[in-house]
Write a protein that holds these residues in place. Structure first.
Motif, PDB file in Angstrom:
ATOM      1  N   SER A 119     141.803 -66.621  42.491  1.00 13.93           N
ATOM      2  CA  SER A 119     141.802 -68.058  42.769  1.00 13.93           C
ATOM      3  C   SER A 119     140.467 -68.704  42.417  1.00 13.93           C
ATOM      4  O   SER A 119     140.414 -69.885  42.063  1.00 13.93           O
ATOM      5  CB  SER A 119     142.127 -68.318  44.238  1.00 13.93           C
ATOM      6  OG  SER A 119     141.175 -67.677  45.079  1.00 13.93           O
ATOM      7  N   SER A 120     139.381 -67.922  42.474  1.00 13.78           N
ATOM      8  CA  SER A 120     138.055 -68.459  42.177  1.00 13.78           C
ATOM      9  C   SER A 120     137.193 -67.377  41.546  1.00 13.78           C
ATOM     10  O   SER A 120     137.165 -66.235  42.029  1.00 13.78           O
ATOM     11  CB  SER A 120     137.404 -68.978  43.467  1.00 13.78           C
ATOM     12  OG  SER A 120     136.103 -69.481  43.204  1.00 13.78           O
ATOM     13  N   VAL A 121     136.500 -67.726  40.464  1.00 13.29           N
ATOM     14  CA  VAL A 121     135.591 -66.795  39.791  1.00 13.29           C
ATOM     15  C   VAL A 121     134.278 -67.529  39.510  1.00 13.29           C
ATOM     16  O   VAL A 121     134.258 -68.743  39.324  1.00 13.29           O
ATOM     17  CB  VAL A 121     136.191 -66.249  38.478  1.00 13.29           C
ATOM     18  CG1 VAL A 121     137.357 -65.328  38.753  1.00 13.29           C
ATOM     19  CG2 VAL A 121     136.638 -67.389  37.567  1.00 13.29           C
ATOM     20  N   THR A 122     133.205 -66.769  39.463  1.00 14.32           N
ATOM     21  CA  THR A 122     131.884 -67.354  39.237  1.00 14.32           C
ATOM     22  C   THR A 122     131.592 -67.418  37.749  1.00 14.32           C
ATOM     23  O   THR A 122     131.817 -66.447  37.013  1.00 14.32           O
ATOM     24  CB  THR A 122     130.800 -66.519  39.941  1.00 14.32           C
ATOM     25  OG1 THR A 122     131.102 -66.445  41.340  1.00 14.32           O
ATOM     26  CG2 THR A 122     129.430 -67.153  39.760  1.00 14.32           C
ATOM     27  N   ILE A 123     131.109 -68.546  37.304  1.00 10.47           N
ATOM     28  CA  ILE A 123     130.757 -68.733  35.898  1.00 10.47           C
ATOM     29  C   ILE A 123     129.672 -67.728  35.512  1.00 10.47           C
ATOM     30  O   ILE A 123     128.701 -67.523  36.244  1.00 10.47           O
ATOM     31  CB  ILE A 123     130.268 -70.169  35.647  1.00 10.47           C
ATOM     32  CG1 ILE A 123     131.421 -71.166  35.868  1.00 10.47           C
ATOM     33  CG2 ILE A 123     129.694 -70.339  34.249  1.00 10.47           C
ATOM     34  CD1 ILE A 123     131.003 -72.619  35.796  1.00 10.47           C
ATOM     35  N   GLY A 124     129.857 -67.086  34.364  1.00 10.17           N
ATOM     36  CA  GLY A 124     128.904 -66.087  33.898  1.00 10.17           C
ATOM     37  C   GLY A 124     129.283 -64.664  34.252  1.00 10.17           C
ATOM     38  O   GLY A 124     128.657 -63.723  33.751  1.00 10.17           O
ATOM     39  N   THR A 125     130.318 -64.477  35.111  1.00 12.13           N
ATOM     40  CA  THR A 125     130.757 -63.132  35.472  1.00 12.13           C
ATOM     41  C   THR A 125     131.985 -62.735  34.656  1.00 12.13           C
ATOM     42  O   THR A 125     132.452 -63.492  33.802  1.00 12.13           O
ATOM     43  CB  THR A 125     131.084 -63.048  36.969  1.00 12.13           C
ATOM     44  OG1 THR A 125     132.168 -63.957  37.273  1.00 12.13           O
ATOM     45  CG2 THR A 125     129.876 -63.416  37.804  1.00 12.13           C
ATOM     46  N   ARG A 126     132.535 -61.565  34.923  1.00 11.40           N
ATOM     47  CA  ARG A 126     133.715 -61.040  34.220  1.00 11.40           C
ATOM     48  C   ARG A 126     134.939 -61.188  35.122  1.00 11.40           C
ATOM     49  O   ARG A 126     134.888 -60.853  36.297  1.00 11.40           O
ATOM     50  CB  ARG A 126     133.491 -59.574  33.859  1.00 11.40           C
ATOM     51  CG  ARG A 126     134.579 -58.924  33.026  1.00 11.40           C
ATOM     52  CD  ARG A 126     134.122 -57.522  32.643  1.00 11.40           C
ATOM     53  NE  ARG A 126     135.051 -56.844  31.757  1.00 11.40           N
ATOM     54  CZ  ARG A 126     136.005 -56.013  32.161  1.00 11.40           C
ATOM     55  NH1 ARG A 126     136.146 -55.747  33.466  1.00 11.40           N
ATOM     56  NH2 ARG A 126     136.811 -55.421  31.289  1.00 11.40           N
ATOM     57  N   ALA A 127     136.044 -61.678  34.567  1.00 10.99           N
ATOM     58  CA  ALA A 127     137.285 -61.854  35.331  1.00 10.99           C
ATOM     59  C   ALA A 127     138.441 -61.207  34.579  1.00 10.99           C
ATOM     60  O   ALA A 127     138.576 -61.373  33.368  1.00 10.99           O
ATOM     61  CB  ALA A 127     137.571 -63.330  35.571  1.00 10.99           C
ATOM     62  N   VAL A 128     139.275 -60.456  35.304  1.00 12.86           N
ATOM     63  CA  VAL A 128     140.424 -59.761  34.708  1.00 12.86           C
ATOM     64  C   VAL A 128     141.707 -60.312  35.305  1.00 12.86           C
ATOM     65  O   VAL A 128     141.903 -60.275  36.525  1.00 12.86           O
ATOM     66  CB  VAL A 128     140.339 -58.238  34.947  1.00 12.86           C
ATOM     67  CG1 VAL A 128     141.547 -57.533  34.327  1.00 12.86           C
ATOM     68  CG2 VAL A 128     139.048 -57.674  34.369  1.00 12.86           C
ATOM     69  N   LEU A 129     142.607 -60.815  34.450  1.00  5.44           N
ATOM     70  CA  LEU A 129     143.919 -61.301  34.852  1.00  5.44           C
ATOM     71  C   LEU A 129     144.959 -60.316  34.317  1.00  5.44           C
ATOM     72  O   LEU A 129     144.868 -59.878  33.160  1.00  5.44           O
ATOM     73  CB  LEU A 129     144.192 -62.697  34.303  1.00  5.44           C
ATOM     74  CG  LEU A 129     143.466 -63.895  34.948  1.00  5.44           C
ATOM     75  CD1 LEU A 129     141.956 -63.799  34.776  1.00  5.44           C
ATOM     76  CD2 LEU A 129     143.981 -65.200  34.379  1.00  5.44           C
ATOM     77  N   THR A 130     145.947 -59.948  35.128  1.00  7.47           N
ATOM     78  CA  THR A 130     146.945 -58.966  34.710  1.00  7.47           C
ATOM     79  C   THR A 130     148.351 -59.542  34.807  1.00  7.47           C
ATOM     80  O   THR A 130     148.628 -60.416  35.630  1.00  7.47           O
ATOM     81  CB  THR A 130     146.868 -57.685  35.559  1.00  7.47           C
ATOM     82  OG1 THR A 130     147.126 -58.006  36.942  1.00  7.47           O
ATOM     83  CG2 THR A 130     145.485 -57.044  35.440  1.00  7.47           C
TER      84      THR A 130
END
Length: 249
Positions: A91-102
């Motif tokens: 629902s929320s991710v920090t800009i500059g980090t890595r996010a994985v959607l499956t």
């Protein structure tokens, strides 16, 4: 052309479903001799379909039972259309980090391939190829359904949907999930550090105050109040009781 299928139910009269033989290419004659087949439980059923006037036809067997319709056999292989895929989107991710959607579904045969949509627009495999995604940095794996943002940018905020398809029946879409790309909370980090420094300062002051008031010295004196006195034995005659030594506490 014929094919065999295993049929099972709880009654002797089991299989009363219409089997349709269809050809997707060309024109010609198609005929099935037994539109209704009845077989005992756990016995094989032979479904016949003949055609003429086609050079290289694509033959598909379809199973229809009430409102349920699906492909049963194509090119001598059992097929199942994809089910509604399940997605996992933070629902929320920090800009500059890595996010994985499956995204995944388990019923499709052959296995499904996946597409991702952001705000209703299909996401290309190469983000720089589409102006709408030129500010994003992601990789999309159509086989596994993984969508990886590395790093997350402010433009990655949006509504995400996944679609599964394996060439049979219609593609199936997942629910839509919103993801927010947020800035790092610098103010919160500074506040946490400030509170930690205050607590550490309070602890140091408490120790200094206790030491300056002599609390530590009193504790040491309390443990050293008891004294042991040793006295040498007095000389006595051989007939008298002799005390070799004595201790006074």
């Amino acid at each position: 052309m014929g094919t065999k299928a295993k049929v099972g139910s709880t009654e002797l009269l089991l299989f009363t479903s219409m089997i349709l033989c269809s050809l997707a290419l060309g024109r010609g004659a198609v005929q099935t001799y037994e539109p209704v087949v009845r077989v005992p439980e756990n016995n094989p059923a032979k479904l016949s379909c003949s055609y003429s006037g086609f050079s290289s036809p694509r033959v598909e067997w379809k199973f229809t039972h009430g409102d349920i319709r699906g492909l049963v056999c194509y090119n001598n292989k059992i097929t199942v259309p994809p089910s509604k895929p399940t997605i996992n989107v933070p629902s929320s991710v920090t800009i500059g980090t890595r996010a994985v959607l499956t995204c995944s579904e388990r019923d499709g045969s052959p296995p499904s391939e996946y597409k991702w949509f952001k705000d209703g627009v299909e996401m290309p495999l190469e983000p720089k190829s589409n102006r709408a995604f030129s500010n994003s940095s992601y990789t999309l794996n159509q086989k596994t359904g993984e969508l990886i943002f590395d790093p997350v940018s402010a433009s990655d905020t949006g509504d995400f949907t996944c679609q599964a398809q394996n060439g049979y029946a219609s593609p199936v879409k997942s629910d839509t999930v919103h993801m927010d790309a947020v800035e790092l909370n610098v103010g919160g980090i500074v506040a946490a550090v400030f509170v930690t420094l205050i607590l550490l300062g309070a602890l140091i002051f408490g120790i200094w105050f206790a030491y300056s008031r002599g609390y530590f010295d009193r504790a040491k004196k309390g443990t050293s109040n008891k004294k042991v006195i040793y006295s040498q034995p007095n000389a006595r005659s051989d007939g008298e009781f002799r005390q070799t030594s004595s201790f006074l506490v």
